[in-house]
Design a protein around this motif. Structure first.
Motif, short mmCIF file in Angstrom:
data_model
loop_
_atom_site.label_atom_id
_atom_site.label_comp_id
_atom_site.label_asym_id
_atom_site.label_seq_id
_atom_site.Cartn_x
_atom_site.Cartn_y
_atom_site.Cartn_z
N HIS A 6 0.81 -1.23 0.00
CA HIS A 6 0.00 0.00 0.00
C HIS A 6 0.84 1.27 0.00
CE1 HIS A 6 -3.59 -2.44 0.38
NE2 HIS A 6 -2.86 -3.20 1.16
N LYS A 12 -0.09 -5.17 4.07
CA LYS A 12 -1.23 -5.77 4.78
C LYS A 12 -1.18 -7.27 4.59
CE LYS A 12 -5.86 -4.88 4.32
NZ LYS A 12 -6.96 -4.04 3.81
N ILE A 21 -1.55 -5.21 9.76
CA ILE A 21 -0.90 -4.20 8.92
C ILE A 21 0.47 -3.88 9.51
CG2 ILE A 21 -1.86 -2.12 10.05
CD1 ILE A 21 -2.33 -1.09 7.08
N ILE A 26 -0.21 6.38 6.54
CA ILE A 26 -1.29 6.62 5.59
C ILE A 26 -1.46 8.12 5.33
CG2 ILE A 26 -3.77 6.33 5.22
CD1 ILE A 26 -3.37 3.63 6.83
N THR A 32 -0.38 5.95 -1.12
CA THR A 32 -1.24 4.88 -0.60
C THR A 32 -2.67 4.95 -1.13
OG1 THR A 32 -1.70 3.59 1.39
CG2 THR A 32 -2.14 5.96 1.53
N ASP A 33 -3.31 3.80 -1.14
CA ASP A 33 -4.72 3.69 -1.53
C ASP A 33 -5.60 3.55 -0.29
OD1 ASP A 33 -3.54 1.18 -0.96
OD2 ASP A 33 -5.20 0.16 -1.95
N LEU A 34 -5.00 3.54 0.89
CA LEU A 34 -5.77 3.31 2.11
C LEU A 34 -6.21 4.63 2.71
CD1 LEU A 34 -3.50 0.63 3.84
CD2 LEU A 34 -5.53 0.24 2.41
N ASN A 35 -7.29 4.60 3.49
CA ASN A 35 -7.54 5.74 4.36
C ASN A 35 -7.94 5.26 5.75
OD1 ASN A 35 -10.57 6.14 4.62
ND2 ASN A 35 -10.28 5.99 2.38
N LEU A 39 -10.12 1.74 7.29
CA LEU A 39 -9.22 0.61 7.54
C LEU A 39 -9.73 -0.26 8.69
CD1 LEU A 39 -6.49 -0.47 6.53
CD2 LEU A 39 -5.40 0.90 8.30
N GLY A 221 -2.01 -1.43 -3.70
CA GLY A 221 -3.33 -2.06 -3.57
C GLY A 221 -3.40 -3.46 -4.15
#
Ligand code: NI
Ligand code: MN
Length: 227
Positions: A6, A12, A21, A26, A32-35, A39, A221
């Protein structure tokens, strides 16, 4: 088991019943594609105290009631925020209900920079060996190349190794190739590159320096299924 990348050093791992994780940086991580709001994790593992690794740990841990596993001084430091911690130290392994975690050495620094600029030293930096469901994952953390990676490779059958290639702050691509060979990892995923101008790298060129099929430059991702 599924592993995914990510951006920066964020990895992850999803096992049959737990979501883990590593180094959840983040906010401030443009790759990153996470928020943080979406999560869902049960466990956070930290390799060292630098802000680009601790990242949003406190907020994520509070929101998810997640367990934070970290090198001793870092665990104690972050535990002041009223979150669940499990301190470990280099060379130590612990069998959790979701898998076995062992901290390995890393040649790097470990400190957390607070908002006012104060630098708090957080003990030794580490790498992580994670074993569950018959698979072993190695996340090198931030590190220089070191010859005991040969020992790690001799003593562990590594299915996937996440290795920094950014250079400047960690190993660069050439050193990471030697690391990959010494670790005898079946698959190697490059991390810790492109986040800042000083660590721009070409992950495909890195993969091409490895034996065929070993280098897997995962996109942000992208999921790698381990069977
Ligand atoms: Ni670092
Ligand atoms: Mn870093």
């Amino acid at each position: 088991m599924q592993v995914s990348y990510h951006g920066h050093s964020v990895v992850k791992i999803v096992t049959e019943n737990k979501k883990i994780i590593i180094d959840p940086f983040i906010n401030g991580n443009e790759l990153t594609d996470l928020n943080v709001g979406d999560l869902e994790v049960d466990v956070i593992i930290l390799t060292h105290g630098h802000n680009d690794h601790v990242g949003d740990t406190v907020e994520i841990a509070k929101k998810n009631n997640a367990l934070v596993i970290a090198p001793y001084e870092l665990a104690v430091y972050i535990g002041k925020n009223d979150i669940n911690i499990h301190p470990m130290n280099l060379g130590g392994a612990y069998q959790f209900d979701f898998g076995k975690v062992k901290l390995t050495q890393a040649f790097h620094g470990s400190s957390y920079q607070e908002q006012d600029g104060t630098v708090i030293y957080t003990g030794m930096p580490s790498g992580v060996l994670f074993t569950a469901e018959g698979k072993t994952i190695y996340h090198a953390g931030d590190t220089a190349l070191f010859s005991d990676m040969k020992m790690i490779g001799e003593r562990n059958e590594i299915d996937v190794a996440f290795l920094p290639i950014g250079d400047n702050l960690t190993m660069g691509p050439e050193d990471a190739v030697d690391a990959a060979l010494w670790l005898k990892a079946k698959k190697v995923v490059p991390i810790h590159y492109d986040t800042f101008p000083a660590i721009k790298q070409d992950p495909k060129a890195f993969a091409n320096m490895l034996p065929e099929g070993v280098g897997i430059p995962l996109k942000v991702g992208e999921i790698l299924e381990l069977k």
